[in-house]
Design a protein around this motif. Structure first.
Motif, PDB file in Angstrom:
ATOM      1  N   THR A 171       6.505  -0.306   0.293  1.00 40.63           N
ATOM      2  CA  THR A 171       5.174  -0.251   0.895  1.00 40.63           C
ATOM      3  C   THR A 171       5.185   0.739   2.051  1.00 40.63           C
ATOM      4  N   GLY A 172       4.031   1.358   2.293  1.00 40.72           N
ATOM      5  CA  GLY A 172       3.928   2.334   3.357  1.00 40.72           C
ATOM      6  C   GLY A 172       4.623   3.647   3.049  1.00 40.72           C
ATOM      7  N   SER A 173       4.922   3.880   1.776  1.00 39.24           N
ATOM      8  CA  SER A 173       5.657   5.083   1.382  1.00 39.24           C
ATOM      9  C   SER A 173       4.718   6.137   0.813  1.00 39.24           C
ATOM     10  N   ASN A 174       5.151   7.382   0.913  1.00 40.43           N
ATOM     11  CA  ASN A 174       4.404   8.515   0.373  1.00 40.43           C
ATOM     12  C   ASN A 174       5.316   9.248  -0.606  1.00 40.43           C
ATOM     13  N   TYR A 175       5.007   9.141  -1.880  1.00 37.29           N
ATOM     14  CA  TYR A 175       5.804   9.775  -2.926  1.00 37.29           C
ATOM     15  C   TYR A 175       5.222  11.157  -3.247  1.00 37.29           C
ATOM     16  N   VAL A 176       6.028  12.180  -3.026  1.00 39.10           N
ATOM     17  CA  VAL A 176       5.600  13.554  -3.275  1.00 39.10           C
ATOM     18  C   VAL A 176       5.982  13.962  -4.692  1.00 39.10           C
ATOM     19  N   LEU A 177       4.988  14.419  -5.440  1.00 39.00           N
ATOM     20  CA  LEU A 177       5.196  14.853  -6.823  1.00 39.00           C
ATOM     21  C   LEU A 177       4.599  16.261  -6.940  1.00 39.00           C
ATOM     22  N   ASP A 178       5.377  17.262  -6.528  1.00 41.38           N
ATOM     23  CA  ASP A 178       4.805  18.599  -6.348  1.00 41.38           C
ATOM     24  C   ASP A 178       5.659  19.721  -6.927  1.00 41.38           C
ATOM     25  N   ASN A 179       6.670  19.356  -7.717  1.00 35.03           N
ATOM     26  CA  ASN A 179       7.549  20.371  -8.308  1.00 35.03           C
ATOM     27  C   ASN A 179       8.220  21.250  -7.258  1.00 35.03           C
ATOM     28  N   GLY A 180       8.409  20.681  -6.068  1.00 35.38           N
ATOM     29  CA  GLY A 180       9.106  21.378  -5.005  1.00 35.38           C
ATOM     30  C   GLY A 180       8.226  22.215  -4.110  1.00 35.38           C
ATOM     31  N   MET A 181       6.909  22.144  -4.274  1.00 37.86           N
ATOM     32  CA  MET A 181       5.995  22.998  -3.508  1.00 37.86           C
ATOM     33  C   MET A 181       6.163  22.817  -1.999  1.00 37.86           C
ATOM     34  N   VAL A 241       0.857  -1.186   0.000  1.00 39.02           N
ATOM     35  CA  VAL A 241       0.000   0.000   0.000  1.00 39.02           C
ATOM     36  C   VAL A 241       0.893   1.236   0.000  1.00 39.02           C
ATOM     37  N   ASN A 242       0.741   2.077  -1.010  1.00 38.89           N
ATOM     38  CA  ASN A 242       1.545   3.287  -1.109  1.00 38.89           C
ATOM     39  C   ASN A 242       0.680   4.489  -1.451  1.00 38.89           C
ATOM     40  N   VAL A 243       1.252   5.658  -1.247  1.00 38.89           N
ATOM     41  CA  VAL A 243       0.549   6.920  -1.441  1.00 38.89           C
ATOM     42  C   VAL A 243       1.338   7.803  -2.400  1.00 38.89           C
ATOM     43  N   ILE A 244       0.614   8.537  -3.224  1.00 40.26           N
ATOM     44  CA  ILE A 244       1.218   9.600  -4.030  1.00 40.26           C
ATOM     45  C   ILE A 244       0.588  10.914  -3.601  1.00 40.26           C
ATOM     46  N   SER A 245       1.433  11.906  -3.328  1.00 38.90           N
ATOM     47  CA  SER A 245       0.958  13.220  -2.907  1.00 38.90           C
ATOM     48  C   SER A 245       1.353  14.263  -3.946  1.00 38.90           C
ATOM     49  N   PRO A 246       0.467  14.519  -4.898  1.00 41.89           N
ATOM     50  CA  PRO A 246       0.771  15.543  -5.900  1.00 41.89           C
ATOM     51  C   PRO A 246       0.592  16.943  -5.324  1.00 41.89           C
ATOM     52  N   GLY A 247       1.302  17.891  -5.941  1.00 40.01           N
ATOM     53  CA  GLY A 247       0.992  19.299  -5.752  1.00 40.01           C
ATOM     54  C   GLY A 247      -0.031  19.665  -6.808  1.00 40.01           C
ATOM     55  N   PRO A 248      -0.021  20.902  -7.293  1.00 43.12           N
ATOM     56  CA  PRO A 248      -0.961  21.296  -8.342  1.00 43.12           C
ATOM     57  C   PRO A 248      -0.797  20.434  -9.602  1.00 43.12           C
ATOM     58  N   VAL A 249      -1.912  19.931 -10.087  1.00 46.97           N
ATOM     59  CA  VAL A 249      -1.940  19.118 -11.306  1.00 46.97           C
ATOM     60  C   VAL A 249      -3.003  19.706 -12.227  1.00 46.97           C
ATOM     61  N   ALA A 250      -2.732  19.680 -13.512  1.00 50.44           N
ATOM     62  CA  ALA A 250      -3.662  20.263 -14.496  1.00 50.44           C
ATOM     63  C   ALA A 250      -4.853  19.331 -14.693  1.00 50.44           C
ATOM     64  N   THR A 251      -5.792  19.372 -13.745  1.00 46.91           N
ATOM     65  CA  THR A 251      -7.013  18.574 -13.841  1.00 46.91           C
ATOM     66  C   THR A 251      -8.210  19.500 -13.639  1.00 46.91           C
ATOM     67  N   ASP A 252      -9.417  18.911 -13.645  1.00 45.48           N
ATOM     68  CA  ASP A 252     -10.620  19.716 -13.465  1.00 45.48           C
ATOM     69  C   ASP A 252     -11.175  19.637 -12.043  1.00 45.48           C
ATOM     70  N   ILE A 253     -10.317  19.293 -11.057  1.00 42.02           N
ATOM     71  CA  ILE A 253     -10.816  19.153  -9.688  1.00 42.02           C
ATOM     72  C   ILE A 253     -11.330  20.481  -9.136  1.00 42.02           C
ATOM     73  N   ILE A 254     -10.669  21.587  -9.501  1.00 35.93           N
ATOM     74  CA  ILE A 254     -11.130  22.888  -9.020  1.00 35.93           C
ATOM     75  C   ILE A 254     -12.471  23.241  -9.671  1.00 35.93           C
ATOM     76  N   GLU A 255     -12.558  22.994 -10.979  1.00 34.38           N
ATOM     77  CA  GLU A 255     -13.812  23.238 -11.700  1.00 34.38           C
ATOM     78  C   GLU A 255     -14.932  22.383 -11.139  1.00 34.38           C
ATOM     79  N   ASN A 256     -14.634  21.116 -10.852  1.00 30.99           N
ATOM     80  CA  ASN A 256     -15.647  20.213 -10.301  1.00 30.99           C
ATOM     81  C   ASN A 256     -16.130  20.656  -8.925  1.00 30.99           C
ATOM     82  N   ALA A 257     -15.280  21.406  -8.226  1.00 32.13           N
ATOM     83  CA  ALA A 257     -15.651  21.908  -6.909  1.00 32.13           C
ATOM     84  C   ALA A 257     -16.495  23.174  -7.000  1.00 32.13           C
ATOM     85  N   GLY A 258     -16.728  23.632  -8.233  1.00 29.57           N
ATOM     86  CA  GLY A 258     -17.495  24.853  -8.414  1.00 29.57           C
ATOM     87  C   GLY A 258     -16.693  26.092  -8.077  1.00 29.57           C
TER      88      GLY A 258
END
Length: 249
Positions: free
Chosen positions: A236-246, A179-196
């Protein structure tokens, strides 16, 4: 990386990171179960997966509804007989100022989707993942460690997801399930739009991105692929940060 013969469930597969992950898994030979609430967007992703052979299955479902969560697992087993990979990507973002009248209602909504649904799907899929010695990849956020003004509920949901993932990793390790985790920073998706919301609604005062860029969904999907593959057999049990240094700022 080949996923030939593997069966992968991807939630939130109708757009953004989930869609990119589903398409890449299909391209790598996996039997992919596409899960989301938006039928029209799911259809578009399904058509892209068809480019690599008709080896996927679409489930229109709300992961926060218990009956739907059960149906996701049941339909996967009925169609493909096993589960090798679970990608818990579905999530929502909402503004919820603690002084606002709607703070508690928004908190409940966020936690139901961003945390409870992940716990439930992990529970429901666990026996099948143990049988296949499979893996889980949970999509979190740098917000799990970095507070964003006006979004304390969202940040709390991701922090809780990170900690749950570590607990699940420890519990399932004896069965060979990772079980692992990915922690993105800002990503070009529609999550903000979907949140209204609009981009300017998100207060990032004092936040900088050292690499001066935002990630594409495909970048996150590439990391999902690695963590779900046999190349990450010892992780396993790791959190990979993909945030361009944020997170450095």
């Amino acid at each position: 990386m080949s996923f030939s013969g593997k069966v992968a469930i991807v939630t939130g597969a109708s757009s953004g990171i989930g869609a990119a992950t589903a398409v890449k898994l299909a391209e790598a030979g996996a039997n992919v179960v596409l899960v989301a609430r938006n039928a029209e967007k799911l259809k578009n992703v399904s058509e892209k997966c068809n480019s690599f052979g008709d080896k996927h299955h679409v489930v229109k479902a709300d992961v926060s509804v218990d009956a739907d969560a059960r149906r996701i697992i049941d339909e996967t087993i009925k169609k493909f007989f096993k589960i090798d990979v679970l990608v818990n990507n579905a999530g929502i973002m909402r503004l919820a100022p603690v002084k606002g009248d709607e703070a508690l209602a928004v908190y409940d909504e966020i936690m139901k989707i961003n945390l409870r649904a992940v716990i439930n799907l992990t529970r429901l899929a666990s026996a099948h993942l143990i049988a296949s010695r499979g893996s889980i990849v949970n999509i979190s956020s740098v917000a799990g460690t970095k507070v964003i003004n006006g979004m304390s509920a969202y940040c709390a949901s991701k922090a809780a997801l990170n900690h749950f993932s570590r607990g699940a990793a420890l519990e399932l390790a004896e069965h060979g399930v990772r079980v692992n985790v990915i922690s993105p920073g800002p990503v070009a998706t529609d999550i903000i739009e979907n949140a209204g919301l609009k981009t300017e609604d998100i207060n990032l005062e004092g936040v900088s991105i050292p690499l001066s860029r935002i990630s594409s969904p495909e970048e996150v999907a590439d990391l999902v692929m690695f963590l779900a593959s046999d190349k990450a057999v010892g992780i396993t049990g790791s959190n990979y940060v993909l945030d361009n240094g944020m997170a450095l700022s």
